[in-house]
Scaffold this motif. Sequence first.
Motif, PDB file in Angstrom:
ATOM      1  N   TRP A 117       0.886  -1.314   0.113  1.00  0.00           N
ATOM      2  CA  TRP A 117       0.109  -0.017   0.227  1.00  0.00           C
ATOM      3  C   TRP A 117       0.606   1.276   0.186  1.00  0.00           C
ATOM      4  CZ3 TRP A 117      -4.839   1.232  -0.831  1.00  0.00           C
ATOM      5  CH2 TRP A 117      -5.436   2.624  -0.297  1.00  0.00           C
ATOM      6  N   PRO A 148     -18.290   0.722  -5.322  1.00  0.00           N
ATOM      7  CA  PRO A 148     -18.629   0.466  -3.795  1.00  0.00           C
ATOM      8  C   PRO A 148     -17.620   1.007  -2.828  1.00  0.00           C
ATOM      9  CG  PRO A 148     -18.615  -1.332  -5.333  1.00  0.00           C
ATOM     10  CD  PRO A 148     -18.086  -0.125  -6.339  1.00  0.00           C
ATOM     11  N   GLN A 149     -18.111   1.360  -1.849  1.00  0.00           N
ATOM     12  CA  GLN A 149     -17.280   2.318  -0.811  1.00  0.00           C
ATOM     13  C   GLN A 149     -16.036   1.277  -0.168  1.00  0.00           C
ATOM     14  OE1 GLN A 149     -17.081   5.387   0.360  1.00  0.00           O
ATOM     15  NE2 GLN A 149     -18.446   5.835  -1.365  1.00  0.00           N
ATOM     16  N   GLU A 150     -16.286  -0.159  -0.459  1.00  0.00           N
ATOM     17  CA  GLU A 150     -15.197  -0.991   0.417  1.00  0.00           C
ATOM     18  C   GLU A 150     -14.328  -1.653  -0.826  1.00  0.00           C
ATOM     19  OE1 GLU A 150     -18.891  -3.194  -1.054  1.00  0.00           O
ATOM     20  OE2 GLU A 150     -18.720  -1.465   0.114  1.00  0.00           O
ATOM     21  N   SER A 151     -14.553  -1.299  -1.879  1.00  0.00           N
ATOM     22  CA  SER A 151     -13.523  -1.816  -3.040  1.00  0.00           C
ATOM     23  C   SER A 151     -12.109  -0.891  -2.997  1.00  0.00           C
ATOM     24  CB  SER A 151     -14.299  -1.383  -4.403  1.00  0.00           C
ATOM     25  OG  SER A 151     -14.379  -0.022  -4.694  1.00  0.00           O
ATOM     26  N   LEU A 152     -11.399  -1.733  -3.617  1.00  0.00           N
ATOM     27  CA  LEU A 152      -9.888  -1.212  -3.531  1.00  0.00           C
ATOM     28  C   LEU A 152      -9.912   0.089  -4.353  1.00  0.00           C
ATOM     29  CD1 LEU A 152      -7.030  -1.478  -2.839  1.00  0.00           C
ATOM     30  CD2 LEU A 152      -6.827  -2.705  -5.033  1.00  0.00           C
ATOM     31  N   LYS A 155     -10.936   2.880  -2.206  1.00  0.00           N
ATOM     32  CA  LYS A 155     -10.046   3.043  -1.121  1.00  0.00           C
ATOM     33  C   LYS A 155      -8.856   4.076  -1.904  1.00  0.00           C
ATOM     34  CE  LYS A 155     -11.149  -0.597   1.785  1.00  0.00           C
ATOM     35  NZ  LYS A 155     -10.716  -2.090   2.256  1.00  0.00           N
ATOM     36  N   ARG A 158     -10.101   7.628  -2.382  1.00  0.00           N
ATOM     37  CA  ARG A 158      -9.992   8.444  -1.339  1.00  0.00           C
ATOM     38  C   ARG A 158      -8.513   9.009  -1.337  1.00  0.00           C
ATOM     39  NH1 ARG A 158     -14.183   4.720   0.061  1.00  0.00           N
ATOM     40  NH2 ARG A 158     -12.830   3.490   1.371  1.00  0.00           N
ATOM     41  N   GLU A 183      -4.162   1.405   4.724  1.00  0.00           N
ATOM     42  CA  GLU A 183      -5.323   1.464   3.790  1.00  0.00           C
ATOM     43  C   GLU A 183      -6.432   1.616   4.654  1.00  0.00           C
ATOM     44  OE1 GLU A 183      -4.397  -2.348   1.663  1.00  0.00           O
ATOM     45  OE2 GLU A 183      -6.339  -2.014   1.576  1.00  0.00           O
ATOM     46  N   ASP A 184      -6.493   0.869   5.849  1.00  0.00           N
ATOM     47  CA  ASP A 184      -7.570   0.859   6.874  1.00  0.00           C
ATOM     48  C   ASP A 184      -7.949   2.192   7.474  1.00  0.00           C
ATOM     49  OD1 ASP A 184      -7.582  -1.753   6.546  1.00  0.00           O
ATOM     50  OD2 ASP A 184      -6.301  -2.126   8.230  1.00  0.00           O
TER      51      ASP A 184
END
Length: 186
Positions: A117, A148-152, A155, A158, A183-184
Amino acid sequence: MATQNPDERRIGSAARVRAARTRTPFPRQAWRRRQEDLALELLRELTCLANEIRHANLIQLHRITAAQVDHAMADPALASAMSTLEDLSDGRRRQVLFVNREYSAIILGHRIGAYGWAEMIGHLRVLARNEVFKSYWTMTDQHRRSLPQESLEAKVGRAVDAIMDELADDPDEWWVVGPADAEDTI
């Protein structure tokens, strides 16, 4: 009274002794444990193989996409068919397609484990300094919002948004911008 074979007893006892010898080195519990260990090792190998196949498929998909982008950059009619961005000159559309391909290659490198990351973020920090990338990033904001918000991809989006915001605030400190560690946190 029936006569007994004098060798009968020795044959039976020899068979019992032989059976006892073969069982002793491989008690049932040890054999079962060995089978479980082999099954777990096989499962690990299959998991590795599945990951390698997945990575190979991602790389092949990227090759196909890159080839399509190459064709689109060579032919303005194909470029306008591939791009959803409006009001771009042919030259600018080619630049945007190329910078998108660079961005995709960086993400692919992270997906297949070529780098982690933090290293991916470092590559994106460098790319974010490019004026064409800045323009591309602004133009494709709505595309990223549909992910989708949880997709790589979301992320990473953002993270790049944070890099762009910090670059806008202090462009001379480009090497220390953005979330670098986890990345979390994004």
